[in-house]
Write a protein that holds these residues in place. Structure first.
Motif, PDB file in Angstrom:
ATOM      1  N   ARG A  66       0.829  -1.202   0.000  1.00 33.25           N
ATOM      2  CA  ARG A  66       0.000   0.000   0.000  1.00 33.25           C
ATOM      3  C   ARG A  66       0.870   1.261   0.000  1.00 33.25           C
ATOM      4  O   ARG A  66       0.582   2.225  -0.699  1.00 33.25           O
ATOM      5  CB  ARG A  66      -0.930  -0.007   1.214  1.00 33.25           C
ATOM      6  CG  ARG A  66      -2.080   0.955   1.142  1.00 33.25           C
ATOM      7  CD  ARG A  66      -3.118   0.661   2.201  1.00 33.25           C
ATOM      8  NE  ARG A  66      -2.565   0.661   3.542  1.00 33.25           N
ATOM      9  CZ  ARG A  66      -2.204  -0.431   4.207  1.00 33.25           C
ATOM     10  NH1 ARG A  66      -2.315  -1.628   3.665  1.00 33.25           N
ATOM     11  NH2 ARG A  66      -1.714  -0.341   5.435  1.00 33.25           N
ATOM     12  N   TYR A  95      -3.912   8.689   0.422  1.00 33.33           N
ATOM     13  CA  TYR A  95      -3.301   7.621   1.220  1.00 33.33           C
ATOM     14  C   TYR A  95      -4.018   7.455   2.560  1.00 33.33           C
ATOM     15  O   TYR A  95      -4.251   6.336   3.001  1.00 33.33           O
ATOM     16  CB  TYR A  95      -1.827   7.939   1.454  1.00 33.33           C
ATOM     17  CG  TYR A  95      -1.108   6.885   2.255  1.00 33.33           C
ATOM     18  CD1 TYR A  95      -0.870   5.624   1.738  1.00 33.33           C
ATOM     19  CD2 TYR A  95      -0.659   7.161   3.554  1.00 33.33           C
ATOM     20  CE1 TYR A  95      -0.210   4.658   2.473  1.00 33.33           C
ATOM     21  CE2 TYR A  95       0.005   6.200   4.293  1.00 33.33           C
ATOM     22  CZ  TYR A  95       0.224   4.952   3.747  1.00 33.33           C
ATOM     23  OH  TYR A  95       0.870   3.997   4.481  1.00 33.33           O
ATOM     24  N   HIS A 102      -8.536   0.334   4.173  1.00 34.67           N
ATOM     25  CA  HIS A 102      -7.754  -0.863   4.484  1.00 34.67           C
ATOM     26  C   HIS A 102      -8.240  -1.498   5.787  1.00 34.67           C
ATOM     27  O   HIS A 102      -8.439  -2.713   5.859  1.00 34.67           O
ATOM     28  CB  HIS A 102      -6.281  -0.469   4.604  1.00 34.67           C
ATOM     29  CG  HIS A 102      -5.400  -1.489   5.231  1.00 34.67           C
ATOM     30  ND1 HIS A 102      -5.009  -2.642   4.595  1.00 34.67           N
ATOM     31  CD2 HIS A 102      -4.807  -1.525   6.461  1.00 34.67           C
ATOM     32  CE1 HIS A 102      -4.226  -3.347   5.403  1.00 34.67           C
ATOM     33  NE2 HIS A 102      -4.080  -2.696   6.531  1.00 34.67           N
TER      34      HIS A 102
END
Length: 207
Positions: A66, A95, A102
């Protein structure tokens, strides 16, 4: 043992860990869920700890993938703050949202987070993992970044708390939200990040 079977054991174990906790799940439980004998399971993994180590290894791999995808510097590099500060704020926003997705929408990571949340008060190992992934770890990361911007550790720590605190709370808000209300959590997240970055950029421009 095939890679597919290894994957199935890890996925099944994590599912049980996220529901019943690591300490509340036995090797017998895992074998039963997989519909294999306990002896067959032990041929592949000697203990729950060994399975947990594989899960943690997977998480580390996901983190690295990631970070590379969003061109973010690794936390262990001494110059990561210098690299981070030159990244466009839009990429920081992307991000940060990716990190939230995530931990909430990606099945494996979301279960890992739930396991740590359940177990953080039951063992030092789980407490350390929880802090590393969800508590002091992200907070220290942001503190180092803001220290590079502000040249002041107390100010940097305060900015890190102001930035990460609401994100941390939104994990719980997301978990408690009805399925049709989860999208609104992301709206709150995006608004928080947008407002924070705008305020920070304004303060920096005035100096």
């Amino acid at each position: 043992m095939s890679c597919e079977t290894k994957e199935q054991i890890i996925e099944t174990a994590l599912e049980l860990f996220s529901q019943n906790g690591f300490l509340g799940t036995s090797m017998s439980d895992i074998a039963s869920q997989l519909k294999i004998t306990k002896g067959a399971l032990y041929k592949h993994y000697e203990s729950k700890q060994q399975i947990l180590e594989q899960i943690i290894e997977r998480m580390a791999k996901l983190d690295l993938e990631r970070a590379k995808k969003y061109e973010m510097p690794e936390t262990e590099q001494k110059k990561f703050a210098e690299a981070y500060i030159h990244i466009p704020t839009e990429k920081i926003r992307e991000y940060s949202i990716a990190q939230f997705r995530h931990w909430t929408e990606e099945n494996f990571s979301a279960k890992f987070r739930k396991m740590l949340t359940l177990e953080q008060f039951r063992s030092k190992e789980m407490s350390d993992l929880y802090q590393n992934y969800l508590g002091t770890g992200p907070l220290e990361y942001m503190t180092k970044i803001f220290k590079k911007m502000t040249k002041s550790k107390p100010k940097a720590r305060q900015l890190a708390l102001e930035f990460y605190g609401p994100i941390f709370i939104l994990y719980s808000v997301y978990d408690g939200a009805e399925e049709n209300a989860k999208k609104s959590v992301f709206v709150q997240l995006e608004n928080h990040i947008k407002n924070f970055i705008e305020r920070l950029e304004k303060e920096r421009a005035e100096k």
